[in-house]
Design a protein around this motif. Structure first.
Motif, short mmCIF file in Angstrom:
data_model
loop_
_atom_site.label_atom_id
_atom_site.label_comp_id
_atom_site.label_asym_id
_atom_site.label_seq_id
_atom_site.Cartn_x
_atom_site.Cartn_y
_atom_site.Cartn_z
N PHE A 172 23.15 15.84 8.76
CA PHE A 172 24.05 16.93 8.39
C PHE A 172 23.97 17.23 6.90
N GLU A 173 23.70 16.19 6.08
CA GLU A 173 23.51 16.41 4.65
C GLU A 173 22.22 17.20 4.40
N ILE A 174 21.20 16.97 5.21
CA ILE A 174 19.97 17.75 5.11
C ILE A 174 20.27 19.21 5.44
N TYR A 175 21.02 19.43 6.51
CA TYR A 175 21.41 20.79 6.89
C TYR A 175 22.18 21.47 5.76
N ARG A 176 23.15 20.77 5.20
CA ARG A 176 23.95 21.34 4.11
C ARG A 176 23.09 21.65 2.90
N SER A 177 22.14 20.77 2.60
CA SER A 177 21.25 21.01 1.46
C SER A 177 20.37 22.24 1.71
N LEU A 178 19.88 22.39 2.94
CA LEU A 178 19.08 23.56 3.27
C LEU A 178 19.90 24.84 3.13
N ARG A 179 21.16 24.78 3.49
CA ARG A 179 22.03 25.97 3.37
C ARG A 179 22.21 26.36 1.90
N ILE A 180 22.20 25.37 1.02
CA ILE A 180 22.34 25.66 -0.41
C ILE A 180 21.03 26.22 -0.97
N VAL A 181 19.92 25.58 -0.64
CA VAL A 181 18.62 25.99 -1.17
C VAL A 181 18.15 27.31 -0.57
N ASN A 182 18.36 27.49 0.72
CA ASN A 182 17.89 28.69 1.42
C ASN A 182 18.94 29.08 2.47
N PRO A 183 19.95 29.84 2.07
CA PRO A 183 21.03 30.17 3.01
C PRO A 183 20.60 31.21 4.06
N SER A 184 19.71 30.81 4.92
CA SER A 184 19.20 31.69 5.97
C SER A 184 20.22 31.85 7.09
N PRO A 185 20.30 33.05 7.69
CA PRO A 185 21.19 33.21 8.84
C PRO A 185 20.62 32.54 10.09
N TYR A 186 19.38 32.08 10.02
CA TYR A 186 18.74 31.46 11.18
C TYR A 186 18.58 29.97 10.93
N MET A 187 19.70 29.28 10.97
CA MET A 187 19.71 27.84 10.74
C MET A 187 20.34 27.15 11.95
N ILE A 188 19.90 25.91 12.16
CA ILE A 188 20.39 25.17 13.33
C ILE A 188 20.74 23.75 12.92
N TYR A 189 21.88 23.29 13.40
CA TYR A 189 22.22 21.86 13.39
C TYR A 189 22.69 21.57 14.80
N LEU A 190 21.92 20.77 15.53
CA LEU A 190 22.23 20.50 16.93
C LEU A 190 22.15 19.01 17.19
N GLN A 191 23.23 18.46 17.71
CA GLN A 191 23.23 17.07 18.13
C GLN A 191 23.16 17.04 19.65
N ALA A 192 22.14 16.39 20.16
CA ALA A 192 21.98 16.22 21.60
C ALA A 192 21.72 14.73 21.87
N ARG A 193 21.76 14.35 23.11
CA ARG A 193 21.54 12.95 23.45
C ARG A 193 20.15 12.51 23.00
N GLY A 194 20.10 11.55 22.08
CA GLY A 194 18.82 10.99 21.61
C GLY A 194 18.10 11.83 20.59
N CYS A 195 18.71 12.90 20.08
CA CYS A 195 18.02 13.78 19.16
C CYS A 195 19.01 14.55 18.30
#
Length: 104
Positions: free
Chosen positions: A75-98
């Motif tokens: 989630f920190e990677i996701y947040r960092s990506l949002r700061i560096v490149n605030p793209s409207p096409y971003m994903i953070y998805l938690q699924a079983r095993g991934c």
């Protein structure tokens, strides 16, 4: 339903703080692994051009997946990506095993 719509449209969102990312560029990280090679990607480009010339498509998005092991919090990677490149096409998805973090 009208009341809910009115409430959502008139609500004042709290201002979000600007973010920052702490990075050390001196550390040598292992390169990420791609799911395709450069010749495979070049072949995808050639194929897309053929489709465009034949009129089958007029736009295409070619992509590849990069992955690497890390001890960083996804989630920190996701947040960092949002700061560096605030793209409207971003994903953070938690699924079983991934956990999937993606940015365009």
């Amino acid at each position: 339903l009208r009341t809910l719509v009115d409430r959502l449209q008139t609500s004042k969102s709290p201002p979000l703080k600007s973010g920052s990312v702490e990075m050390s560029l001196s550390a040598k990280a292992k390169p990420a692994q791609s799911n395709i090679t450069k010749p495979m990607f070049m072949e995808m480009i050639a194929k897309a051009k053929e489709y465009i010339l034949s009129g089958d498509i007029f736009q295409v998005v070619l992509s590849q997946r990069f992955q690497r092991r890390t001890y960083a919090d996804p989630f920190e990677i996701y947040r960092s990506l949002r700061i560096v490149n605030p793209s409207p096409y971003m994903i953070y998805l938690q699924a079983r095993g991934c956990i999937l973090v993606a940015s365009s």
